[in-house]
Design an enzyme around this catalytic site. Structure first.
Site, PDB file in Angstrom:
ATOM      1  N   ASP A  37      75.437 -36.006 -20.501  1.00  0.00           N
ATOM      2  CA  ASP A  37      76.330 -36.817 -21.352  1.00  0.00           C
ATOM      3  C   ASP A  37      77.800 -36.382 -21.378  1.00  0.00           C
ATOM      4  OD1 ASP A  37      73.833 -37.805 -21.881  1.00  0.00           O
ATOM      5  OD2 ASP A  37      73.830 -37.360 -24.012  1.00  0.00           O
TER       6      ASP A  37
ATOM      7  N   LYS B  80      70.172 -43.117 -20.870  1.00  0.00           N
ATOM      8  CA  LYS B  80      69.127 -42.775 -21.842  1.00  0.00           C
ATOM      9  C   LYS B  80      69.510 -43.308 -23.219  1.00  0.00           C
ATOM     10  CE  LYS B  80      70.904 -38.048 -22.627  1.00  0.00           C
ATOM     11  NZ  LYS B  80      71.182 -38.111 -24.046  1.00  0.00           N
TER      12      LYS B  80
ATOM     13  N   GLN C 233      62.939 -14.741 -28.386  1.00  0.00           N
ATOM     14  CA  GLN C 233      61.475 -14.617 -28.289  1.00  0.00           C
ATOM     15  C   GLN C 233      61.021 -14.600 -26.822  1.00  0.00           C
ATOM     16  OE1 GLN C 233      59.317 -16.965 -31.492  1.00  0.00           O
ATOM     17  NE2 GLN C 233      61.253 -18.093 -31.419  1.00  0.00           N
TER      18      GLN C 233
ATOM     19  N   LYS D  87      68.415 -38.883 -27.497  1.00  0.00           N
ATOM     20  CA  LYS D  87      69.083 -37.593 -27.304  1.00  0.00           C
ATOM     21  C   LYS D  87      68.462 -36.851 -26.117  1.00  0.00           C
ATOM     22  CE  LYS D  87      71.550 -38.506 -30.932  1.00  0.00           C
ATOM     23  NZ  LYS D  87      72.823 -39.210 -30.688  1.00  0.00           N
TER      24      LYS D  87
ATOM     25  N   GLU E  52      74.274 -41.069 -22.564  1.00  0.00           N
ATOM     26  CA  GLU E  52      73.643 -41.645 -23.754  1.00  0.00           C
ATOM     27  C   GLU E  52      74.331 -42.972 -24.062  1.00  0.00           C
ATOM     28  OE1 GLU E  52      73.592 -39.197 -27.305  1.00  0.00           O
ATOM     29  OE2 GLU E  52      73.030 -40.905 -28.565  1.00  0.00           O
TER      30      GLU E  52
ATOM     31  N   VAL F 291      76.901 -31.790 -22.957  1.00  0.00           N
ATOM     32  CA  VAL F 291      77.155 -31.830 -24.399  1.00  0.00           C
ATOM     33  C   VAL F 291      76.149 -32.737 -25.090  1.00  0.00           C
ATOM     34  CG1 VAL F 291      79.613 -31.393 -24.110  1.00  0.00           C
ATOM     35  CG2 VAL F 291      78.827 -33.756 -24.137  1.00  0.00           C
ATOM     36  N   THR F 292      75.926 -32.457 -26.378  1.00  0.00           N
ATOM     37  CA  THR F 292      76.334 -31.272 -27.086  1.00  0.00           C
ATOM     38  C   THR F 292      75.181 -30.262 -27.086  1.00  0.00           C
ATOM     39  OG1 THR F 292      75.622 -32.104 -29.264  1.00  0.00           O
ATOM     40  CG2 THR F 292      77.901 -32.560 -28.607  1.00  0.00           C
TER      41      THR F 292
ATOM     42  N   CYS G 130      71.893 -33.110 -27.555  1.00  0.00           N
ATOM     43  CA  CYS G 130      71.251 -33.647 -26.341  1.00  0.00           C
ATOM     44  C   CYS G 130      70.833 -32.569 -25.352  1.00  0.00           C
ATOM     45  CB  CYS G 130      72.142 -34.695 -25.699  1.00  0.00           C
ATOM     46  SG  CYS G 130      72.217 -36.192 -26.705  1.00  0.00           S
TER      47      CYS G 130
END
Ligand code: C5J
Length: 227
Positions: free
Chosen positions: A26, A131, A204, A134, A74, A159-160, A164
């Protein structure tokens, strides 16, 4: 092509360039330039400018290496039939999706604001994926395109960071792709969300993927070109 190692958090990652795709999320005028969707939401769109050069660096390296490059945008159909009312009616923006702005109708396909910024314009042969949501996998043929090309690893820029990019990385992770997010080639209207968004990906043991930077990615891809 030999496997290559990219320096990343939480640990270096080996990639097979022949099975790696670059996805640029995007990088549209609607998000990066005044008068577009991002600004209607009250954001300082200049904050996203820092991601352009790093994106360009990774894009050049990916093109030189022959990686599959996919650009996403987007946006919605002109009749807004694919725009959920909950998205269109949300909040109190200065203009809503579909309203006429200085770059055409906000977040509508075919309007100037919907275009990818000139610095990152797609080249012939590079898929441009429209799309409505997002995530880049939602209601698109992205997964099919990647599977058909045998992609296993995705380099993700754009972005962002926390919207997204994050949504796409989460979708990709659940579909079994290994995502390397190029941190400085992503951007947010909220620097704190950008920083935390990247941390969330690599935390993680890499719960959603890996985080690298444009210099490390470009330097690694240059080795593939040299090989
Ligand atoms: C947003 C995006 N932020 N591309 N879209 O609404 O991240």
């Amino acid at each position: 092509m030999p496997r290559l190692q990219i320096d990343a958090d939480p640990a270096p990652i080996d990639i097979d360039p022949a099975r790696t795709a670059l996805i640029i999320i995007d990088m549209q005028r609607d998000f990066l330039e005044p008068g577009g969707f991002g600004e209607t939401l009250g954001n300082d769109v200049s904050l996203l400018g820092a991601a352009i050069e790093p994106c360009r660096k990774v894009l050049d390296a990916a093109r030189d290496t022959g990686l599959l490059v996919i650009h996403t945008r987007e946006g919605h159909r002109p009749d807004l039939s694919d725009a959920p009312p909950a998205k269109v009616e949300r909040g109190a923006p200065s203009m809503r999706i579909g309203d006429a702005g200085s770059m055409g109708r906000i977040l509508v396909r075919g309007e100037p604001g919907h275009d990818i910024i000139p610095a990152l314009a797609p080249e012939p042969g590079e898929p441009v994926l429209d799309k409505p949501g997002k995530g880049a996998f939602y209601q698109t043929d992205l997964e099919l395109m990647l599977k058909n090309r045998g992609a296993e690893t995705l380099l993700v820029c754009g972005v962002t960071t926390e919207v997204c990019v994050h949504t796409t990385v989460r979708e990709a992770n659940d579909r079994g792709f290994r995502c390397i997010v190029v941190g400085d080639a992503c951007g947010s209207y909220f620097p704190e969300f950008h920083a935390i968004g990247l941390k969330m990906i690599a935390a993680q043991g890499g719960i959603f993927g890996w985080v690298s930077n444009s210099d490390a990615v470009a330097a690694t891809l240059a080795k593939a070109e040299a090989a």
